[in-house]
Design a protein around this motif. Structure first.
Motif, short mmCIF file in Angstrom:
data_model
loop_
_atom_site.label_atom_id
_atom_site.label_comp_id
_atom_site.label_asym_id
_atom_site.label_seq_id
_atom_site.Cartn_x
_atom_site.Cartn_y
_atom_site.Cartn_z
N TYR A 284 0.88 -1.16 0.00
CA TYR A 284 0.00 0.00 0.00
C TYR A 284 0.92 1.21 0.00
CZ TYR A 284 -3.63 -3.19 1.73
OH TYR A 284 -4.51 -4.21 1.88
N TYR A 285 0.50 2.30 -0.61
CA TYR A 285 1.34 3.49 -0.58
C TYR A 285 0.50 4.74 -0.43
CZ TYR A 285 0.03 4.48 -5.40
OH TYR A 285 -0.68 4.77 -6.54
N GLU A 286 1.16 5.77 0.07
CA GLU A 286 0.52 7.06 0.26
C GLU A 286 1.57 8.14 0.04
OE1 GLU A 286 -1.67 9.53 3.86
OE2 GLU A 286 -1.37 7.39 4.06
N MET A 287 1.19 9.21 -0.62
CA MET A 287 2.07 10.35 -0.83
C MET A 287 1.68 11.43 0.16
SD MET A 287 3.99 9.41 -3.36
CE MET A 287 4.67 10.81 -4.20
N MET A 288 2.64 11.97 0.89
CA MET A 288 2.38 13.04 1.84
C MET A 288 3.35 14.18 1.59
SD MET A 288 1.73 11.01 5.39
CE MET A 288 1.45 12.56 6.21
N PRO A 289 2.87 15.43 1.64
CA PRO A 289 3.80 16.55 1.48
C PRO A 289 4.74 16.61 2.67
CG PRO A 289 1.59 17.35 1.98
CD PRO A 289 1.49 15.86 1.82
N LYS A 290 5.99 16.87 2.42
CA LYS A 290 6.97 16.99 3.49
C LYS A 290 6.81 18.38 4.11
CE LYS A 290 11.69 16.18 4.63
NZ LYS A 290 12.60 15.11 4.52
N PRO A 291 6.67 18.46 5.44
CA PRO A 291 6.47 19.77 6.08
C PRO A 291 7.58 20.75 5.72
CG PRO A 291 6.18 17.99 7.65
CD PRO A 291 6.72 17.38 6.40
N GLY A 292 7.19 21.91 5.23
CA GLY A 292 8.15 22.95 4.90
C GLY A 292 8.98 22.68 3.67
#
Length: 105
Positions: free
Chosen positions: A77-85
């Protein structure tokens, strides 16, 4: 805190070895260098940080080999998350078979 000489990511300890969370590079521990490391009053040593579970709310899978030594699965399973800052994203993976979690930035 130890940083990987290969990719610059933070490392964690496994027995007598520092192991990189990103590239799995291993380096021997140095007791003299570690004795010089201190935790500041505003810091807490809570152990290893948790890795988010990419399987929660995700039904999409992709072909990616699981890095766990005892697993032969090539589906995650995968998920893309924005990296903080940051201007790029972090990919979170959870093995479909064994539930092993890791991330890639």
């Amino acid at each position: 805190m130890q940083f990987c000489g290969e990719c610059g990511s933070m490392m964690h300890t496994e027995g007598g070895t520092w192991v990189c969370r990103s590239c799995e590079n291993e380096e021997p521990r140095d007791s003299k260098a570690e004795a010089a490391m201190t935790t500041q009053n505003v810091q807490r040593d809570d152990g290893a940080p948790a890795v988010a579970d990419a399987s929660q709310g995700s039904t999409e899978t992709m072909q990616e080999p699981c890095p766990a030594d005892d697993c032969d699965s090539d589906r995650v399973y995968y998920e893309m998350m924005p990296k903080p800052g940051g201007s790029y994203e972090v990919r979170l993976f959870t093995c479909v078979e064994c539930g092993h979690k890791w991330r890639e930035s």
